[in-house]
Design a protein around this motif. Structure first.
Motif, PDB file in Angstrom:
ATOM      1  N   UNK A   1      -0.745 -42.639  71.184  1.00 23.67           N
ATOM      2  CA  UNK A   1       0.772 -43.382  70.525  1.00 23.67           C
ATOM      3  C   UNK A   1       0.988 -44.412  70.784  1.00 23.67           C
ATOM      4  N   UNK A   2       1.509 -43.856  72.552  1.00 24.75           N
ATOM      5  CA  UNK A   2       1.332 -45.960  72.826  1.00 24.75           C
ATOM      6  C   UNK A   2       3.958 -45.880  72.989  1.00 24.75           C
ATOM      7  N   UNK A   3       4.199 -43.752  72.938  1.00 28.60           N
ATOM      8  CA  UNK A   3       5.222 -43.329  72.474  1.00 28.60           C
ATOM      9  C   UNK A   3       6.108 -43.172  73.604  1.00 28.60           C
ATOM     10  N   UNK A   4       6.727 -44.346  74.068  1.00 29.62           N
ATOM     11  CA  UNK A   4       6.912 -44.056  75.719  1.00 29.62           C
ATOM     12  C   UNK A   4       8.109 -42.822  75.701  1.00 29.62           C
ATOM     13  N   UNK A   5       8.365 -42.806  75.014  1.00 24.72           N
ATOM     14  CA  UNK A   5       9.432 -41.702  74.506  1.00 24.72           C
ATOM     15  C   UNK A   5       8.545 -40.490  75.740  1.00 24.72           C
ATOM     16  N   UNK A   6       7.584 -40.481  75.604  1.00 25.11           N
ATOM     17  CA  UNK A   6       7.029 -39.534  76.098  1.00 25.11           C
ATOM     18  C   UNK A   6       6.566 -39.396  77.523  1.00 25.11           C
ATOM     19  N   UNK A   7       6.470 -40.922  78.310  1.00 26.25           N
ATOM     20  CA  UNK A   7       6.843 -40.714  79.448  1.00 26.25           C
ATOM     21  C   UNK A   7       8.282 -40.724  80.222  1.00 26.25           C
ATOM     22  N   UNK A   8       8.691 -40.795  79.424  1.00 27.85           N
ATOM     23  CA  UNK A   8      10.221 -40.810  79.712  1.00 27.85           C
ATOM     24  C   UNK A   8      10.467 -39.205  80.101  1.00 27.85           C
ATOM     25  N   UNK A   9       9.694 -38.542  79.303  1.00 26.81           N
ATOM     26  CA  UNK A   9      10.030 -36.983  79.100  1.00 26.81           C
ATOM     27  C   UNK A   9       9.798 -36.625  80.499  1.00 26.81           C
TER      28      UNK A   9
END
Length: 486
Positions: free
Chosen positions: A446-454
């Motif tokens: 998805x490229x959802x950066x909030x996932x990397x932050x978590x």
């Protein structure tokens, strides 16, 4: 009643689960978690990758109408179709029981059967990389039902695994008798009025949809399976001696246990002290702890190291390091993240550059994975020995030092259990290593950066939890022995 391969598979992992699947209240089951969903998706993808290389037929029937499915499958077998996907095989086993086999593939081979000069062998497409016993028992189950249908027992069954050499031939002469024994035991369990006794084995239980129910029962009973070190084999030995409570185990002489199956002169006293720790809710020094000289110390600068990995991709995508400078009273967390799998080499070099800035600092980690991974990455990217060996010499496994020195009143020696006992909490309550696997997979899609932050927050908290455990261990040993560490 129908007995299928899935019930037999789960029975090998846990005698209680298939009983609950058959007789339990389904409203009490846990909601499937993200990792279970990912495993299911991975298994489907693995199956599709194999099927894509084959020309196969699939029987046409209304799902759940197994008699219609068996008839449609039989028609395909009579025609001599090379590959039959999701065929349905039925066989009467005994009064009241019918065996339902749905192998991933039925593979046509030369031979003699009721169909003519060909026979079928069953093939199971499994996500694992090894031919586990549970896989081979299920393969034997498929072979037995197939033998009834084609009136000829296949000479082998196939496992299609997630390895380079995917096809593995199952020795039916060896596994058929074991399958029969397991099947008979399973039927006996089904015919008992009550579910088998709970036994919490977290590695096997965590993905089970009955986990919460079973865990609540185990806690209410103060079941010995909640005690670290009590394996199924050891529990059976303890039961034979009527040692089934914390109190009875805590008051047992280690010499009573040390010659039993699953015990020895080191395990027995350690398990007794573990029971005493749980009973009194306080830590104990083990009977044969590490020498105090081998316990780690507090250094002017310390590094705490933790890795997040994606096993399916054979990828270590996050190398996190917490730098604690006690002299300057500062802390700095470094998160080396591979946003794409091909970035792994880059973050590996960034990690090395950082740890070489502090050539005297010990590198603390929890369990052996970080140590083994550094060796793996060094070999993979042909890092000079002189750049890696001195780094590895600074690694200190906090888990190893702790478990060889003390017993704690915890249900598990996982980092989370120990750190939470000490009062440490992760910022994201639901985060876990397993969920990070799912989240990173979702990030790639998805490229959802909030996932990397978590994931980065979770990794930093793991580093800080490791520090919390390490500091507690140093202080506890110091208090117990009056030893001063430089």
């Amino acid at each position: 009643m129908l007995i299928n391969a899935e019930l037999l598979l789960q029975y090998q992992r846990c005698k209680r689960r298939p009983f609950l699947d058959t007789h339990g209240d389904k409203s009490q089951r846990d909601t499937p978690n993200e990792l279970l969903w990912k495993l299911q998706q991975d298994k489907i993808a693995h199956q599709l990758s194999i099927l894509a290389k084959l020309t196969y037929h699939q029987p046409d029937y209304p799902y759940g109408n197994w008699e219609a499915g068996a008839a449609a499958t039989l028609e395909l077998m009579q025609r001599g179709i090379e590959y039959i996907h999701k065929g349905v095989l039925l066989a009467t086993y005994s009064e009241g029981y019918t065996l339902l086999s749905r192998p991933n593939l039925l593979v046509k081979q030369p031979g003699q059967s009721c169909f003519g000069d060909w026979v079928y062998v069953p093939a199971s497409i499994e996500l694992g990389k090894r031919p586990k016993q549970e896989y081979q028992v299920v393969a034997a189950f498929h072979a037995q039902v197939l033998a009834t249908v084609q009136r000829r027992r296949p000479e082998t069954a196939l496992l299609m695994l997630r390895t380079k050499d995917r096809s593995y031939a199952v020795d039916l002469v060896k596994w058929m008798p074991q399958m029969q024994q397991i099947l008979e035991e399973f039927i006996q369990v089904l015919e008992t009025p009550a579910a088998p006794e709970v036994f919490i084995s977290r590695q096997k239980c965590n993905l089970c949809h009955w986990y919460s129910q079973c865990y609540a029962i185990a806690q209410s009973q103060k079941h010995l399976s909640l005690l670290p070190g009590v394996t199924p084999i050891r529990y059976t030995q303890l039961q034979a001696l009527a040692i089934t409570t914390l109190e009875s185990l805590a008051n047992t002489s280690p010499t009573t246990l040390e010659n039993l199956l699953g015990f020895d002169s080191e395990v027995a006293p350690k398990l007794v002290v573990q029971a005493q720790s749980a009973l009194e809710r306080r830590p104990f020094i083990l009977p044969y702890p590490l020498p105090t000289a081998d316990i780690t110390f507090t250094a002017p600068i310390e590094l705490y190291f933790d890795i997040e990995a994606q096993p399916d991709l054979d990828l270590d995508y996050l190398l996190g390091v917490l730098v604690v400078n006690r002299k300057a009273n500062t802390e700095q967390f470094y998160s080396f993240m591979a946003e794409k799998p091909e970035d792994e080499e880059s973050i590996w070099q960034q990690f090395l550059d950082l740890v070489w800035q502090y050539p005297e600092a010990p590198i603390y980690h929890f369990c052996v994975y970080e140590f083994d991974t550094v060796k793996r990455l060094a070999k993979l990217y042909r890092t000079p020995y002189s750049s890696v060996h001195p780094v590895l010499n600074r690694f200190v496994d906090v888990y190893e030092q702790l478990t060889q020195s003390v017993a704690l009143p915890v249900e598990s020696y996982a980092l989370k259990a120990i750190a939470r006992w000490l009062g440490f909490e992760w910022r994201d309550k639901e985060a876990s290593g397993a969920k990070c696997i799912y989240w990173y997979d979702q990030w790639l899609q998805t490229g959802d950066r909030t996932l990397l932050e978590i994931i980065q927050r979770y990794n930093e908290d793991d580093c800080r939890a490791t520090r919390s455990v390490k500091d507690w261990l140093v202080n506890f040993v110091q208090d117990e022995y009056g030893t001063r560490f430089a």
